[in-house]
Design a protein around this motif. Structure first.
Motif, PDB file in Angstrom:
ATOM      1  N   GLN A  33       0.814  -1.207   0.000  1.00 37.14           N
ATOM      2  CA  GLN A  33       0.000   0.000   0.000  1.00 37.14           C
ATOM      3  C   GLN A  33       0.856   1.269   0.000  1.00 37.14           C
ATOM      4  OE1 GLN A  33      -3.097   0.198   2.920  1.00 37.14           O
ATOM      5  NE2 GLN A  33      -4.013   1.983   1.965  1.00 37.14           N
ATOM      6  N   GLU A  34       1.849   1.352   0.855  1.00 36.89           N
ATOM      7  CA  GLU A  34       2.665   2.572   0.928  1.00 36.89           C
ATOM      8  C   GLU A  34       3.460   2.788  -0.353  1.00 36.89           C
ATOM      9  OE1 GLU A  34       2.559   4.998   3.220  1.00 36.89           O
ATOM     10  OE2 GLU A  34       0.908   3.814   4.044  1.00 36.89           O
ATOM     11  N   GLY A  35       4.020   1.708  -0.904  1.00 42.62           N
ATOM     12  CA  GLY A  35       4.764   1.816  -2.154  1.00 42.62           C
ATOM     13  C   GLY A  35       3.869   2.203  -3.313  1.00 42.62           C
ATOM     14  N   SER A  36       2.650   1.664  -3.332  1.00 42.45           N
ATOM     15  CA  SER A  36       1.685   2.003  -4.383  1.00 42.45           C
ATOM     16  C   SER A  36       1.291   3.468  -4.297  1.00 42.45           C
ATOM     17  CB  SER A  36       0.438   1.120  -4.282  1.00 42.45           C
ATOM     18  OG  SER A  36       0.763  -0.228  -4.502  1.00 42.45           O
ATOM     19  N   ILE A  37       1.069   3.932  -3.089  1.00 41.65           N
ATOM     20  CA  ILE A  37       0.718   5.346  -2.901  1.00 41.65           C
ATOM     21  C   ILE A  37       1.855   6.239  -3.391  1.00 41.65           C
ATOM     22  CG2 ILE A  37       0.334   7.132  -1.146  1.00 41.65           C
ATOM     23  CD1 ILE A  37      -1.253   4.960   0.437  1.00 41.65           C
ATOM     24  N   LEU A  38       3.078   5.899  -3.028  1.00 40.53           N
ATOM     25  CA  LEU A  38       4.237   6.679  -3.461  1.00 40.53           C
ATOM     26  C   LEU A  38       4.359   6.659  -4.984  1.00 40.53           C
ATOM     27  CD1 LEU A  38       6.783   8.280  -2.680  1.00 40.53           C
ATOM     28  CD2 LEU A  38       7.989   6.088  -2.587  1.00 40.53           C
ATOM     29  N   PHE A  39       4.203   5.474  -5.591  1.00 41.55           N
ATOM     30  CA  PHE A  39       4.321   5.336  -7.040  1.00 41.55           C
ATOM     31  C   PHE A  39       3.255   6.159  -7.768  1.00 41.55           C
ATOM     32  CE2 PHE A  39       3.093   3.209 -10.994  1.00 41.55           C
ATOM     33  CZ  PHE A  39       4.309   3.206 -11.666  1.00 41.55           C
ATOM     34  N   PHE A  40       1.993   5.992  -7.373  1.00 45.35           N
ATOM     35  CA  PHE A  40       0.919   6.679  -8.078  1.00 45.35           C
ATOM     36  C   PHE A  40       0.890   8.178  -7.786  1.00 45.35           C
ATOM     37  CE2 PHE A  40      -0.714   2.270  -8.241  1.00 45.35           C
ATOM     38  CZ  PHE A  40      -0.730   2.141  -9.619  1.00 45.35           C
ATOM     39  N   ASN A  41       1.301   8.589  -6.591  1.00 47.08           N
ATOM     40  CA  ASN A  41       1.416  10.024  -6.312  1.00 47.08           C
ATOM     41  C   ASN A  41       2.435  10.674  -7.232  1.00 47.08           C
ATOM     42  OD1 ASN A  41      -0.491   9.929  -4.296  1.00 47.08           O
ATOM     43  ND2 ASN A  41       0.938  10.204  -2.615  1.00 47.08           N
ATOM     44  N   SER A  42       3.583  10.016  -7.431  1.00 45.61           N
ATOM     45  CA  SER A  42       4.600  10.597  -8.303  1.00 45.61           C
ATOM     46  C   SER A  42       4.180  10.511  -9.766  1.00 45.61           C
ATOM     47  CB  SER A  42       5.948   9.914  -8.088  1.00 45.61           C
ATOM     48  OG  SER A  42       5.875   8.547  -8.427  1.00 45.61           O
ATOM     49  N   LEU A  44       1.152  10.705 -10.917  1.00 44.35           N
ATOM     50  CA  LEU A  44       0.046  11.645 -11.146  1.00 44.35           C
ATOM     51  C   LEU A  44       0.397  13.063 -10.694  1.00 44.35           C
ATOM     52  CD1 LEU A  44      -2.827   9.263 -10.047  1.00 44.35           C
ATOM     53  CD2 LEU A  44      -2.176   9.883 -12.377  1.00 44.35           C
ATOM     54  N   HIS A  45       1.669  13.419 -10.784  1.00 44.60           N
ATOM     55  CA  HIS A  45       2.150  14.786 -10.514  1.00 44.60           C
ATOM     56  C   HIS A  45       1.772  15.287  -9.122  1.00 44.60           C
ATOM     57  CE1 HIS A  45       3.108  14.921 -14.748  1.00 44.60           C
ATOM     58  NE2 HIS A  45       1.875  14.573 -15.018  1.00 44.60           N
ATOM     59  N   GLY A  46       1.875  14.422  -8.140  1.00 45.16           N
ATOM     60  CA  GLY A  46       1.644  14.843  -6.774  1.00 45.16           C
ATOM     61  C   GLY A  46       0.211  14.752  -6.296  1.00 45.16           C
ATOM     62  N   LEU A  47      -0.693  14.275  -7.142  1.00 46.33           N
ATOM     63  CA  LEU A  47      -2.076  14.068  -6.705  1.00 46.33           C
ATOM     64  C   LEU A  47      -2.064  13.049  -5.575  1.00 46.33           C
ATOM     65  CD1 LEU A  47      -5.146  14.569  -7.342  1.00 46.33           C
ATOM     66  CD2 LEU A  47      -5.021  12.515  -8.718  1.00 46.33           C
ATOM     67  N   ASP A  48      -2.700  13.355  -4.461  1.00 42.75           N
ATOM     68  CA  ASP A  48      -2.684  12.456  -3.310  1.00 42.75           C
ATOM     69  C   ASP A  48      -3.672  11.314  -3.509  1.00 42.75           C
ATOM     70  OD1 ASP A  48      -2.261  11.299  -0.877  1.00 42.75           O
ATOM     71  OD2 ASP A  48      -3.290  12.842   0.280  1.00 42.75           O
ATOM     72  N   THR A  49      -3.144  10.114  -3.675  1.00 41.16           N
ATOM     73  CA  THR A  49      -3.989   8.935  -3.915  1.00 41.16           C
ATOM     74  C   THR A  49      -4.227   8.117  -2.649  1.00 41.16           C
ATOM     75  OG1 THR A  49      -2.046   7.610  -4.506  1.00 41.16           O
ATOM     76  CG2 THR A  49      -3.194   8.736  -6.307  1.00 41.16           C
ATOM     77  N   THR A  50      -3.831   8.651  -1.516  1.00 39.64           N
ATOM     78  CA  THR A  50      -3.930   7.907  -0.260  1.00 39.64           C
ATOM     79  C   THR A  50      -5.342   7.400   0.001  1.00 39.64           C
ATOM     80  OG1 THR A  50      -2.166   9.272   0.654  1.00 39.64           O
ATOM     81  CG2 THR A  50      -3.488   8.020   2.221  1.00 39.64           C
ATOM     82  N   ASN A  51      -6.336   8.234  -0.214  1.00 35.47           N
ATOM     83  CA  ASN A  51      -7.716   7.862   0.112  1.00 35.47           C
ATOM     84  C   ASN A  51      -8.410   7.036  -0.964  1.00 35.47           C
ATOM     85  OD1 ASN A  51      -7.654   9.192   2.588  1.00 35.47           O
ATOM     86  ND2 ASN A  51      -8.154  11.138   1.629  1.00 35.47           N
ATOM     87  N   ILE A  52      -7.817   6.914  -2.149  1.00 30.70           N
ATOM     88  CA  ILE A  52      -8.512   6.187  -3.211  1.00 30.70           C
ATOM     89  C   ILE A  52      -7.873   4.845  -3.559  1.00 30.70           C
ATOM     90  CG2 ILE A  52      -9.508   8.262  -4.250  1.00 30.70           C
ATOM     91  CD1 ILE A  52      -7.342   8.120  -6.397  1.00 30.70           C
ATOM     92  N   ILE A  53      -6.683   4.567  -3.046  1.00 33.75           N
ATOM     93  CA  ILE A  53      -6.052   3.272  -3.327  1.00 33.75           C
ATOM     94  C   ILE A  53      -6.652   2.229  -2.402  1.00 33.75           C
ATOM     95  CG2 ILE A  53      -3.911   1.952  -3.134  1.00 33.75           C
ATOM     96  CD1 ILE A  53      -2.488   4.135  -4.479  1.00 33.75           C
ATOM     97  N   ARG A  54      -7.176   1.182  -3.013  1.00 35.29           N
ATOM     98  CA  ARG A  54      -7.816   0.089  -2.285  1.00 35.29           C
ATOM     99  C   ARG A  54      -7.018  -1.179  -2.565  1.00 35.29           C
ATOM    100  NH1 ARG A  54     -13.485  -1.492  -4.461  1.00 35.29           N
ATOM    101  NH2 ARG A  54     -12.334  -3.220  -5.334  1.00 35.29           N
ATOM    102  N   MET A  55      -6.506  -1.807  -1.558  1.00 38.85           N
ATOM    103  CA  MET A  55      -5.635  -2.964  -1.732  1.00 38.85           C
ATOM    104  C   MET A  55      -6.388  -4.287  -1.741  1.00 38.85           C
ATOM    105  SD  MET A  55      -2.742  -1.562  -2.162  1.00 38.85           S
ATOM    106  CE  MET A  55      -1.619  -2.931  -2.109  1.00 38.85           C
ATOM    107  N   ASP A  56      -7.616  -4.313  -1.308  1.00 41.69           N
ATOM    108  CA  ASP A  56      -8.365  -5.573  -1.217  1.00 41.69           C
ATOM    109  C   ASP A  56      -9.320  -5.747  -2.403  1.00 41.69           C
ATOM    110  OD1 ASP A  56      -9.931  -3.470  -0.412  1.00 41.69           O
ATOM    111  OD2 ASP A  56     -10.990  -4.605   1.134  1.00 41.69           O
TER     112      ASP A  56
END
Length: 91
Positions: A33-42, A44-56
């Protein structure tokens, strides 16, 4: 000017979209989850994906997502080829 093959371009777009979808699955499965958030945030030009990434995500839902992405990609590619071909002057 050359005409584009509508079915082939549609297939190329659909397959490309499906491969990108599979790439996202691989990133999420390997990075956690943390690596995915870091990857997708970078990505998507800094868009915060923390609340929309679902791991299950259930396997069936992911399979439907791949199929839907392929279909949408095919339709987009076919439309682009069709619109392109419609603009070419016939000899």
């Amino acid at each position: 000017m050359y005409r584009l093959n509508v079915k082939k371009l549609g297939f190329a777009f659909g397959l490309t979209g499906a491969l990108i979808y599979l790439g996202c699955i691989v990133v999420m499965a390997t990075a956690g989850q943390e690596g995915s958030i870091l990857f997708f945030n970078s990505l998507l030009h800094g868009l915060d994906t923390t609340n929309i990434i679902r791991m299950d995500v259930p396997l069936l839902e992911a399979l439907f997502g791949i199929v839907q992405t392929f279909i949408l990609g095919w339709l987009i590619g076919a439309c682009i080829a069709g619109f392109y071909n419609a603009q070419i002057k016939r000899r």
